[in-house]
Write a protein that holds these residues in place. Sequence first.
Motif, PDB file in Angstrom:
ATOM      1  N   LYS A 120       0.838  -1.211   0.000  1.00 14.80           N
ATOM      2  CA  LYS A 120       0.000   0.000   0.000  1.00 14.80           C
ATOM      3  C   LYS A 120       0.869   1.256   0.000  1.00 14.80           C
ATOM      4  CE  LYS A 120      -3.708  -2.208   2.538  1.00 14.80           C
ATOM      5  NZ  LYS A 120      -3.857  -2.435   3.971  1.00 14.80           N
ATOM      6  N   PRO A 121       0.339   2.358  -0.534  1.00 15.21           N
ATOM      7  CA  PRO A 121       1.114   3.606  -0.558  1.00 15.21           C
ATOM      8  C   PRO A 121       1.356   4.184   0.837  1.00 15.21           C
ATOM      9  CG  PRO A 121      -1.063   3.894  -1.579  1.00 15.21           C
ATOM     10  CD  PRO A 121      -0.974   2.466  -1.172  1.00 15.21           C
ATOM     11  N   TYR A 122       2.342   5.046   0.939  1.00 15.87           N
ATOM     12  CA  TYR A 122       2.607   5.748   2.197  1.00 15.87           C
ATOM     13  C   TYR A 122       3.201   7.130   1.918  1.00 15.87           C
ATOM     14  CZ  TYR A 122       7.681   4.444   2.322  1.00 15.87           C
ATOM     15  OH  TYR A 122       9.016   4.299   2.066  1.00 15.87           O
ATOM     16  N   VAL A 123       3.381   7.889   2.970  1.00 16.86           N
ATOM     17  CA  VAL A 123       3.780   9.301   2.842  1.00 16.86           C
ATOM     18  C   VAL A 123       5.181   9.435   2.219  1.00 16.86           C
ATOM     19  CG1 VAL A 123       4.443  11.328   4.197  1.00 16.86           C
ATOM     20  CG2 VAL A 123       2.336  10.092   4.741  1.00 16.86           C
ATOM     21  N   HIS A 124       5.283  10.389   1.308  1.00 16.05           N
ATOM     22  CA  HIS A 124       6.548  10.675   0.605  1.00 16.05           C
ATOM     23  C   HIS A 124       7.177  11.950   1.184  1.00 16.05           C
ATOM     24  CE1 HIS A 124       9.249   9.986  -2.635  1.00 16.05           C
ATOM     25  NE2 HIS A 124       8.576  10.467  -3.640  1.00 16.05           N
ATOM     26  N   ASP A 271      -3.551   5.583  12.642  1.00 15.91           N
ATOM     27  CA  ASP A 271      -3.649   5.502  11.174  1.00 15.91           C
ATOM     28  C   ASP A 271      -2.634   6.445  10.515  1.00 15.91           C
ATOM     29  OD1 ASP A 271      -5.089   7.770  12.015  1.00 15.91           O
ATOM     30  OD2 ASP A 271      -6.655   7.541  10.505  1.00 15.91           O
ATOM     31  N   ILE A 272      -2.335   7.555  11.176  1.00 15.40           N
ATOM     32  CA  ILE A 272      -1.321   8.480  10.637  1.00 15.40           C
ATOM     33  C   ILE A 272       0.073   7.862  10.803  1.00 15.40           C
ATOM     34  CG2 ILE A 272      -0.289  10.782  10.871  1.00 15.40           C
ATOM     35  CD1 ILE A 272      -3.058  11.758  11.860  1.00 15.40           C
ATOM     36  N   GLN A 273       0.327   7.277  11.954  1.00 21.15           N
ATOM     37  CA  GLN A 273       1.615   6.604  12.177  1.00 21.15           C
ATOM     38  C   GLN A 273       1.858   5.547  11.099  1.00 21.15           C
ATOM     39  OE1 GLN A 273       0.714   5.170  16.095  1.00 21.15           O
ATOM     40  NE2 GLN A 273       1.624   6.948  17.122  1.00 21.15           N
ATOM     41  N   GLU A 274       0.830   4.767  10.825  1.00 19.40           N
ATOM     42  CA  GLU A 274       0.983   3.704   9.822  1.00 19.40           C
ATOM     43  C   GLU A 274       1.252   4.302   8.447  1.00 19.40           C
ATOM     44  OE1 GLU A 274      -2.577   1.388  10.270  1.00 19.40           O
ATOM     45  OE2 GLU A 274      -1.905   0.540  12.175  1.00 19.40           O
ATOM     46  N   TYR A 275       0.550   5.385   8.121  1.00 18.44           N
ATOM     47  CA  TYR A 275       0.681   5.992   6.789  1.00 18.44           C
ATOM     48  C   TYR A 275       2.044   6.668   6.623  1.00 18.44           C
ATOM     49  CZ  TYR A 275      -1.633   7.746   2.522  1.00 18.44           C
ATOM     50  OH  TYR A 275      -2.029   7.988   1.220  1.00 18.44           O
ATOM     51  N   MET A 276       2.614   7.158   7.724  1.00 20.73           N
ATOM     52  CA  MET A 276       3.926   7.812   7.597  1.00 20.73           C
ATOM     53  C   MET A 276       5.058   6.795   7.516  1.00 20.73           C
ATOM     54  SD  MET A 276       4.226   9.494  11.394  1.00 20.73           S
ATOM     55  CE  MET A 276       5.828  10.288  11.253  1.00 20.73           C
TER      56      MET A 276
END
Length: 310
Positions: A120-124, A271-276
């Motif tokens: 899955k995508p994540y923060v760049h 959810d933010i921790q996971e996405y970062m």
Amino acid sequence: MPAARATYGEGVQKVPADAPVEDVIALLKRDGGVFIKGLVSEADVDQAYDDCRERMDNDKVWEGKFFPKETQRAPGLLGLSPTYARTQVMNPVYRAVCDHFLTTRTWNWWGDEFKESVSKPYVHSCTAMRIGPGGKAQPLHRDDYIGHNILAEVDSWDDERDVNRETAIGMFVAGSTVTKANGGTQFIPGSHLWGSHRKTPPDVNLCEYADMEKGDAFIMLASCFHGGGTNSTTDEYRMIFSTFVTRGYLRQEENQFLAVPQEVAGKLDRDIQEYMGYSLSDPACGTVEQVDPIYVLYPDQGAVAKYQDF
Ligand SMILES: O=C(O)CCC(=O)C(=O)O
Ligand SMILES: [Fe+2]
């Protein structure tokens, strides 16, 4: 084309925040960029600006040609503004767009099993950018050169062929009124379809210019040629929040683990921790102690984490 999309005319579109996400996706495939009116509330944009203003006011001058000396930045926004994180990075429309273009699926033999892995995508990167009066336009560029993306020249988007074409998606949210005069992002519609090895540089005469009210968003495929515009005013500051998301197995432009102190990351929503990046990219990118990196932030739970196949 589904009926809803037939209502869009030619050229880069401005759609309302409640437009179907399928329309946003279809317009990105056609034009490379799309504006979304009022995606973030003015109050949330103002709060995010307040959260990063001090960092931005104290930015050092850029020495190269990528930014004019009049541009000030605030990087590491996830560590500065929970409001930015929640209302922009985690914005449901932007996330759905990123999930669509940047989810990677592969099938591989693993012993006698044929297994699917879904990354899955994540923060760049997460940066605010303010162009001051007199700031000159950036060189036109593709932000996917960061990910060494090599693109074939194509006439139009093909879902099957182009499923892995994009490496990143950007979203610029206006933190002030943005106009051509004050440095609105310039971009070449359709240039996401261009090949990497064209013989001539991108022509600035083909550009359109972002023209946005505070809270409007411009979502753009990272393969689209663009750059900050010239601020030809004497007294206006053009402010945008720039967020990029990339594929889960590619290196982040802005290293979120070092850009955001761990004790600050630890206080963000899960959810933010996971996405970062405190999550695994399936099957096995990003491990710590051979398990999911989220346990770095939740050591109590990590004690009972089990080793598992990937
Ligand atoms: O400032 C802008 O409008 C765009 C900035 C940009 O393209 C970049 O920094 O890569
Ligand atoms: Fe850029």
